[in-house]
Design an enzyme around this catalytic site. Structure first.
Site, short mmCIF file in Angstrom:
data_model
loop_
_atom_site.label_atom_id
_atom_site.label_comp_id
_atom_site.label_asym_id
_atom_site.label_seq_id
_atom_site.Cartn_x
_atom_site.Cartn_y
_atom_site.Cartn_z
CD GLU A 1 -0.96 -0.15 3.77
OE1 GLU A 1 -1.28 0.84 4.46
OE2 GLU A 1 -1.30 -1.32 4.04
CE LYS B 1 6.71 5.35 5.95
NZ LYS B 1 6.61 6.80 6.17
CG ASP C 1 5.21 12.76 4.12
OD1 ASP C 1 5.39 12.54 5.33
OD2 ASP C 1 5.90 13.57 3.47
CE1 TYR D 1 -1.15 2.93 9.08
CE2 TYR D 1 -1.86 4.80 7.76
CZ TYR D 1 -1.10 4.28 8.78
OH TYR D 1 -0.27 5.10 9.50
CE LYS E 1 10.52 6.52 3.74
NZ LYS E 1 11.32 6.94 4.90
CB CYS F 1 31.87 28.72 22.79
SG CYS F 1 30.08 28.71 22.99
CB CYS G 1 30.23 31.23 26.76
SG CYS G 1 31.22 29.73 26.47
CB CYS H 1 31.44 25.15 24.07
SG CYS H 1 31.53 26.35 25.42
CB CYS I 1 28.49 27.60 27.61
SG CYS I 1 27.90 27.79 25.92
#
Length: 751
Positions: free
Chosen positions: A126, A128, A130, A236, A324, A429, A432, A447, A453
């Site tokens: 069947e 699929k 979405d 389904y 898929k 970072c 920070c 970091c 941070c």
């Protein structure tokens, strides 16, 4: 997104690092897709991440993480809706991507059932859809509840909204007394386009794709908004039943249609992989003309009796798979690269793209993984994309397969702007200013700021109050951000949450006087916090957000140590052994690098690493360390992460301040199962004649037993069939009870 290093060339250290990265990316994708209706990666990228995770786990089974993505479904339900616990879990599907994997799915089913190649075995195929998964509960023919999938176990109550969808009947006749109908809420292409036109005319937000529009419409707090949206529903599947719908999958679908539900007219009965693949091609060719989004074809074993025998893995049914469709491609310009800082300090680069339509969906962002990926190489220095780096201003090829954020597949060097400079990944970072360092063998730069941070602190606090952690009613992500930025009632670490009420009182009830708050809401929050001063040990451990320690690992640790005091004593005692183990791992990595330079392949065994680590370590420390890494679900990587967290003065201080605010840390509950094997460790060996090994394992686990592949002092029972060898000998040496297959069946009541 899945990385370019071949699994067979990964070292053990690289595999650990890769599994950690994959767990983080997949968890973030699950939350964005299932929990927030704002997907951050495409279906194809997500599938690739899951496939790579599975491949590495298969190659390194001893490294499988306790929070492995292969053990998870969906994401936590929103705090905006009341919660519904599904009587039967709503699971996800395993994936297949080509004809070979479909053939292997069929072969795997036959092996499990013990069917030869000539035995009849049919499947349904069947489209699929979405959309958004929905479960409808009917009692005596009346719709009483509608719930989203959520995390598979707990979903959101959207009953009022579901009643507004024309395809969902309020009443049905000639139905079982209890019937849970499951299916997909979706929006047609024509209705989606018309909705976006109306949104534009009203100056409202438009939607990226039909799936987002459908999910956002169903999850409205005001059902009148849902009613105004053109939602549809395909049925389904089913959940809890008071009596069977039919003997076959196809028969059950026909029964659902007879009851008044809309089912997909492209569902077909197929006799084996050849017919399954032929129908896949038919659906794929018709995809553009269906009028709604699909992203593949679902195959299911038709015989419901065989479905029951096949049963379920932890997150997927064995009797179904989703084949898929391949991804779609487009070209666009990379306008910027932004850096986001996560809970563990990981610096994650994000590509900002000139908006482009890919497969009918507008996309504008892409995850770039790490600095090596941007530079055109994997973390072993091997080229990806033919060595092409990614620069701001580049014309890049992206792909998607149903969601928003794509992967950058290629770069058009002919269109590279003159003067475009290679991207310099930050070494500090951006949040920070702390150093951002990259450990040997780690693909991610992190970091070092820790709790100073703000990005890490906020994400850690969000994790701390999440559903599987402290789950404080009224204290969600938005409230955490508000309190973290607050100057009067700041929450900078978990302990600050439990001092809020006292600090608010000193500030003359400031919270109740703020916009969006009042005496009732403030009082409710303070009471919800108060209620969490008593917490299960596993929830506390998970809430700390220690790297590698997921929800399942926290439960394993709680079961192993039983008390907070025992755990902290063990971690403190094991610290010298933990440091020795790290030195051993670093030496092993150095040996592998030296071997690679000489064209050799180093083979550094776990036993050798442990022997090296045990040198010059106090006996008590070594014994406690060995006990820690031998605990169910815990290994050296996780144990080192725990040890580091509790040995870090800043983190330990924050943990102890939190624990001081708690009234009680509850030990794990003792199993109340009355099964004769509940809580026992069982090993099967030799040939089983009345069931397959897979069926025996599934049955044992369903009765609360843990099935192990090897005999040890922790084994409670060995089930030995004809041909039992070394395992039976070892069990005898250890004095472990051994029974044959008939004895096993008699023990569990299946004789």
């Amino acid at each position: 997104m899945s990385g370019g290093i071949a699994v067979e060339t990964l070292s053990e250290a690289e595999a650990r690092t890769e599994l950690a990265r994959l767990a983080n990316e997949i968890a973030r994708a699950n939350t964005a897709y299932h929990g927030e209706d704002t997907p951050e990666i495409s279906d194809a990228d997500y599938d690739a991440l899951k496939a790579r995770n599975a491949a590495i786990e298969a190659a390194f089974p001893h490294l499988k993480r306790s929070d492995s993505p292969s053990e998870q479904v969906g994401a936590s339900p929103s705090e905006a809706f009341s919660k519904v616990t599904h009587e039967q879990r709503m699971l996800s599907l395993g994936n297949a991507f080509d004809a070979g994997e479909v053939a292997e799915f069929n072969a795997r089913i036959r092996r499990y059932l013990g069917l030869g190649p000539e035995s009849p075995l049919t499947y349904t195929a069947e489209p699929k859809i979405d959309g958004l998964s929905l479960s409808l509960r009917y009692e005596n023919g009346r719709l009483t509840q509608a719930a989203t999938r959520g995390d598979g176990q707990v979903g959101e109550n959207v009953t009022a909204n579901a009643r507004t969808i024309d395809d969902i009947p309020e009443e049905i006749s000639d139905a079982p007394a209890l019937l849970e109908v499951r299916g997909e809420v979706y929006m047609s292409h024509a209705d989606f386009a018309a909705l976006n036109v109306r949104q534009t005319e009203r100056g409202a937000k438009t939607f990226a794709n039909p799936r987002n529009a459908a999910a956002g419409s169903l999850r409205q707090l005001d059902a009148t908004i849902t009613q105004a949206r053109p939602l549809r529903f395909f049925a389904y599947a089913w959940g809890a039943l008071s009596e069977p719908l039919a003997e076959t999958q196809m028969g059950a679908i026909d029964r659902l249609e007879a009851l008044g539900f809309v089912t997909n007219d492209m569902t077909r009965l197929c006799d084996g992989p050849k017919e399954m693949l032929a129908h896949y091609e038919t659906i794929e060719q018709a995809r553009a003309t269906l009028g709604y989004d699909i992203d593949g074809v679902v195959y299911k074993v038709n015989d419901l009796g065989l479905q029951a025998r096949l049963g379920y893995r932890s997150t997927t049914p064995r009797w179904a798979v989703a084949h898929k469709f391949p991804a779609e491609l487009a070209w666009t310009r990379l306008e910027a690269i932004d850096i986001q800082v996560g809970r563990t300090g990981a610096l994650s680069p994000v590509a900002r793209l000139a908006p482009v339509t890919v497969g009918g969906v507008v996309v504008s962002n892409a995850t770039l993984h790490n600095e090596d990926y941007i530079a055109g190489r994997d973390n072993k220095g091997m080229e990806i994309r033919d060595g092409k780096d990614i620069r701001v201003g580049d014309w890049v090829q992206v792909y998607r397969a149903g969601d928003v954020i794509p992967k950058i597949a290629d770069v058009d060097l002919a269109k590279r702007p003159e003067g475009a400079a290679p991207y310099e990944f930050p070494t500090v970072c951006p949040e920070c200013g702390s150093d951002a360092t990259r450990e040997e063998g780690d693909a991610i730069r992190r970091c070092t700021g820790g709790l100073i941070c703000p990005a890490q602190a906020v994400e850690k606090l969000k994790h701390f109050v999440s559903r599987a952690a402290f789950d404080i009613e009224g204290l969600g992500a938005k409230q955490v951000e508000m309190f973290h930025a607050d100057d009067i009632l700041p929450v900078r670490e978990p302990a600050d949450i439990f001092t809020l009420r006292a600090r608010d009182a000193k500030n003359v009830a400031k919270l109740a006087k703020r916009d969006g708050w009042g005496e009732t809401s403030a009082g409710n929050l303070f009471q919800a916090i108060e209620d969490k001063r008593e917490i299960e040990m596993s929830r506390l451990l998970f809430a700390l957000g220690i790297r590698h320690v997921g929800e399942i690992a926290a439960q394993d640790l709680a079961r192993h140590y039983q008390s907070w005091e025992a755990l902290t004593f063990a971690l403190d005692t094991a610290r010298p052994a933990a440091l020795a183990r790290r030195a051993a791992d670093e030496a092993a990595d150095a040996e592998r690098r030296a071997a690679a330079e000489d064209g050799r392949r180093a083979r550094v065994s776990e036993a050798r690493a442990r022997a090296f680590a045990a040198r010059d370590v106090p006996d008590e420390s070594a014994a406690v360390w060995d006990d820690l890494i031998a605990a169910d679900g815990i290994g050296p990587v996780m144990a080192l992460s725990l040890s580091d967290a509790f040995a870090n003065p800043d983190e330990r201080g924050a943990i102890e301040r939190l624990v001081a605010e708690l009234r009680s840390i509850l030990p794990p509950e003792t199993r109340a199962d009355d099964s004769p094997v509940a809580g026992k460790t069982v090993v099967f060996t030799g040939s089983l004649e009345k069931m397959t090994r897979a069926e025996a394992k599934a049955r044992a686990e369903s009765l609360g037993a843990k099935v192990s592949g090897s005999v040890s002092a922790k084994t409670d029972l060995l089930v030995a069939g004809p041909g039992a060898g070394s395992k039976a000998v070892k069990a005898a040496e250890l004095g472990i009870e051994t029974i044959d297959e008939d004895g096993w069946l008699s023990l569990i009541g299946d004789a």
